[in-house]
Design a protein around this motif. Structure first.
Motif, PDB file in Angstrom:
ATOM      1  N   ARG A 284       0.841  -1.207   0.000  1.00 32.30           N
ATOM      2  CA  ARG A 284       0.000   0.000   0.000  1.00 32.30           C
ATOM      3  C   ARG A 284       0.874   1.255   0.000  1.00 32.30           C
ATOM      4  O   ARG A 284       0.602   2.218  -0.719  1.00 32.30           O
ATOM      5  N   ALA A 287       2.471   1.842  -3.335  1.00 42.34           N
ATOM      6  CA  ALA A 287       1.544   2.421  -4.314  1.00 42.34           C
ATOM      7  C   ALA A 287       1.446   3.936  -4.128  1.00 42.34           C
ATOM      8  O   ALA A 287       1.310   4.686  -5.101  1.00 42.34           O
ATOM      9  N   ARG A 288       1.509   4.387  -2.867  1.00 46.88           N
ATOM     10  CA  ARG A 288       1.459   5.842  -2.624  1.00 46.88           C
ATOM     11  C   ARG A 288       2.763   6.504  -3.051  1.00 46.88           C
ATOM     12  O   ARG A 288       2.763   7.587  -3.621  1.00 46.88           O
ATOM     13  N   GLU A 289       3.886   5.843  -2.748  1.00 47.52           N
ATOM     14  CA  GLU A 289       5.183   6.458  -3.055  1.00 47.52           C
ATOM     15  C   GLU A 289       5.515   6.398  -4.547  1.00 47.52           C
ATOM     16  O   GLU A 289       6.174   7.288  -5.070  1.00 47.52           O
ATOM     17  N   HIS A 290       5.082   5.312  -5.214  1.00 46.61           N
ATOM     18  CA  HIS A 290       5.441   5.127  -6.627  1.00 46.61           C
ATOM     19  C   HIS A 290       4.213   4.684  -7.429  1.00 46.61           C
ATOM     20  O   HIS A 290       4.104   3.522  -7.846  1.00 46.61           O
ATOM     21  N   PRO A 291       3.284   5.618  -7.661  1.00 48.61           N
ATOM     22  CA  PRO A 291       2.094   5.245  -8.437  1.00 48.61           C
ATOM     23  C   PRO A 291       2.464   4.942  -9.895  1.00 48.61           C
ATOM     24  O   PRO A 291       3.517   5.366 -10.367  1.00 48.61           O
ATOM     25  N   ALA A 292       1.603   4.199 -10.556  1.00 43.54           N
ATOM     26  CA  ALA A 292       1.834   3.895 -11.979  1.00 43.54           C
ATOM     27  C   ALA A 292       0.481   3.778 -12.661  1.00 43.54           C
ATOM     28  O   ALA A 292      -0.515   3.447 -12.007  1.00 43.54           O
ATOM     29  N   LYS A 293       0.457   4.061 -13.965  1.00 40.88           N
ATOM     30  CA  LYS A 293      -0.766   3.838 -14.745  1.00 40.88           C
ATOM     31  C   LYS A 293      -0.634   2.467 -15.380  1.00 40.88           C
ATOM     32  O   LYS A 293       0.303   2.221 -16.135  1.00 40.88           O
ATOM     33  N   TYR A 311      -0.535  -3.268  -3.072  1.00 41.89           N
ATOM     34  CA  TYR A 311      -0.392  -2.247  -4.112  1.00 41.89           C
ATOM     35  C   TYR A 311      -1.713  -2.088  -4.872  1.00 41.89           C
ATOM     36  O   TYR A 311      -2.173  -0.969  -5.140  1.00 41.89           O
ATOM     37  N   GLU A 314      -4.462  -0.306  -2.755  1.00 40.99           N
ATOM     38  CA  GLU A 314      -4.257   1.134  -2.593  1.00 40.99           C
ATOM     39  C   GLU A 314      -4.451   1.886  -3.908  1.00 40.99           C
ATOM     40  O   GLU A 314      -5.020   2.981  -3.937  1.00 40.99           O
ATOM     41  N   SER A 315      -3.970   1.292  -4.998  1.00 41.20           N
ATOM     42  CA  SER A 315      -3.999   2.005  -6.280  1.00 41.20           C
ATOM     43  C   SER A 315      -5.337   1.873  -6.991  1.00 41.20           C
ATOM     44  O   SER A 315      -5.651   2.666  -7.873  1.00 41.20           O
ATOM     45  N   ARG A 392       7.902  -2.592  -9.208  1.00 40.24           N
ATOM     46  CA  ARG A 392       7.811  -1.978  -7.873  1.00 40.24           C
ATOM     47  C   ARG A 392       8.335  -2.988  -6.847  1.00 40.24           C
ATOM     48  O   ARG A 392       7.954  -4.164  -6.882  1.00 40.24           O
TER      49      ARG A 392
END
Ligand code: SF4
Length: 479
Positions: A284, A287-293, A311, A314-315, A392
């Protein structure tokens, strides 16, 4: 994780089989040989090189040990020959002393008055100093293992000062990581180093009590996990309960962060923290520190599964199983050539094309050490048609050796040493790469940062190591 494969894990590429150790010990009015056998099988992920059991029977300690997995070393008639009400067991991967039958544990020695058997998880850093001392007192060593040094130091101390004072003196003189299950004649002891570096759990079994490296061992026996052995605690385990003889209190602890990130089984609880929940929380925070599409979050099975789930939660990106693992592939060491290894990689993991093709993927794993495995997995996903692969990682970059029980010994083996994140991403072929931060990892573990060992992430260690920095100078004075 790419240098620490477990049996059945995706052992991709030319990596070493670098597990470390698991220990167990039981005292019961029933025969403990089967308790030991099944607890060692539950701890098999901690060591796959050798296995051994020592029990006290007919007024002496009997030991049986051999190279291989627990079920390869023991059979029913061997266990019958070890039947007893008290005993200890060990599974091993060598962190010190090398991969040889003579280094298998438990180590069994005699003094004038006692027999001692030692099962050790960890690594002693002042081993040369202790060897010199013991050598000057007339001790001879038959192995290169630091665990034998513990046994001989214990023999020296209990001969001079009696059993309990001898145990206390031994703990006081050892520097490093040690979770121990010990037999002194028919008495069973569990000891954890004052920093609590490696885990050690106490539990209840049928008509008795015991100790094991991880709480999950008690579940395997139909027993109950009761509590952790405290850092610095010397506990005697009897068939009707525990007696704490002493606790060496330290201001700060140094629980190994890698136990939470990778080593321990996800269903274990260590120092009050569920390993599974820590891994989900890592995911989680990642996901906040390194978001991705991306279209899907997929784990590297099995090591990245809980991290990937966190991840995805959270995302909001759907979780999918994009890589399948074949659990029934022979272990790497019997397939030595490069061609065999490539075949083995493809046998061990295969992409699920319907998930991967034309999709952007977030690929989550617990850690990267050398990077060989991750490079091969990213290529596998791209070959299966992935549009983008965003990697990640659930631990910060590993940049420094471990001297405390994990076989990561040289700085040049780490892909992260001296490289930027962009360079590492390029080497592994990822479209982007993100590691959890040290602060994020500490938050996920949920223990105070000063009570966690982060040595391989920071190059600052909780015990004095020649040529390395210590994390708090004041700790040095506490020894
Ligand atoms: S240096 Fe790293 S692997 Fe070794 S005990 Fe510390 S955190 Fe664990």
């Amino acid at each position: 994780m790419d240098i620490l494969p477990r049996d059945g894990d995706p052992t991709l590429g030319p990596r070493k089989r670098n597990e470390y150790c698991g220990v167990a010990g039981f005292s019961s009015s029933l025969d403990v040989s089967r308790f030991l056998y099944f607890s060692l099988r539950a701890l098999q992920h901690r060591g796959q090189e050798s296995a051994g059991i020592a029990t006290y029977r007919n007024n002496t300690i009997s030991v049986y040990k051999g190279m291989g997995l627990v079920h390869e070393v023991f059979n029913s008639s061997i266990l019958d020959s070890l039947s007893s009400n008290v005993g200890i067991g060990h599974v091993r991967y060598s962190t010190m002393g090398g991969s040889k039958p003579e280094n298998a544990q438990p180590i069994h020695i005699y003094t004038m008055e006692h027999e001692i058997a030692v099962a050790h998880n960890g690594e002693i850093v002042n081993v040369e100093e202790l060897k010199n001392f013991l050598g000057s007192m007339g001790s001879a060593f038959v192995t290169k293992s630091d665990s034998e040094v513990i046994a001989r130091l214990l023999a020296y101390e209990i001969t001079k000062h009696g059993v309990i004072q001898g145990l206390k003196n031994t703990v006081r003189r050892l520097v490093g990581a040690f979770s121990l299950a010990l037999l002194i004649d028919d008495r069973l002891f569990a000891i954890r180093d004052p920093l609590g570096i490696r885990p050690l759990a106490l539990g209840k079994i049928s008509d008795g009590y015991g100790v094991a490296s991880e709480s999950t061992a008690f579940h395997a026996l139909g027993g109950e996990f009761l509590r952790d052995v405290l850092p610095g605690e010397i506990v005697e385990i009897k068939k009707d309960g525990f007696v704490t003889h002493y606790v060496f209190e330290r201001k700060n602890k140094a629980h190994c962060m890698f136990e939470y990130v990778y080593f321990a089984r996800a269903d274990s609880v260590i120092d009050g923290r569920s390993v599974y929940e820590v891994r989900r929380k890592i995911g989680r925070i990642l996901a906040r520190e390194h978001p991705a599409k991306a279209d899907f979050v997929i784990p590297v099975p099995d090591s990245g599964r809980a991290h990937a789930l966190g991840y995805a939660e959270e995302s909001g990106i759907p979780y999918a199983e994009g890589l399948m693992k074949n659990r029934y592939v022979e272990r790497t060491f019997i397939m030595p050539s490069q061609e065999s290894r490539v075949m083995e990689i493809n046998m061990k993991l295969s992409p699920v094309k319907s998930v991967i093709e034309n999709r952007s993927i977030v690929l989550v794993d617990d850690s990267i050490v050398r990077g060989n495995t991750m490079r091969k997995i990213v290529k596998m996903l791209k070959d299966a048609g992935a549009r983008e692969v965003h990697v990640r990682i659930g631990s910060p970059p590993i940049i420094a050796p471990c001297y405390l029980g994990i076989d990561m010994k040289t700085r040049d083996q780490f892909i992260a040493t001296g490289r930027s994140i962009e360079e590492i991403a390029r080497i592994i072929g990822a479209d982007s790469l993100g590691y959890i931060s040290i602060d994020g990892l500490v938050e996920a573990i949920g223990l105070p940062g000063n009570d966690i060992c982060l040595g391989c992430l920071t190059g600052r260690y909780p015990v004095p190591i020649k040529g390395e920095k210590i994390r708090f100078q004041s700790d040095l004075e506490e020894f």
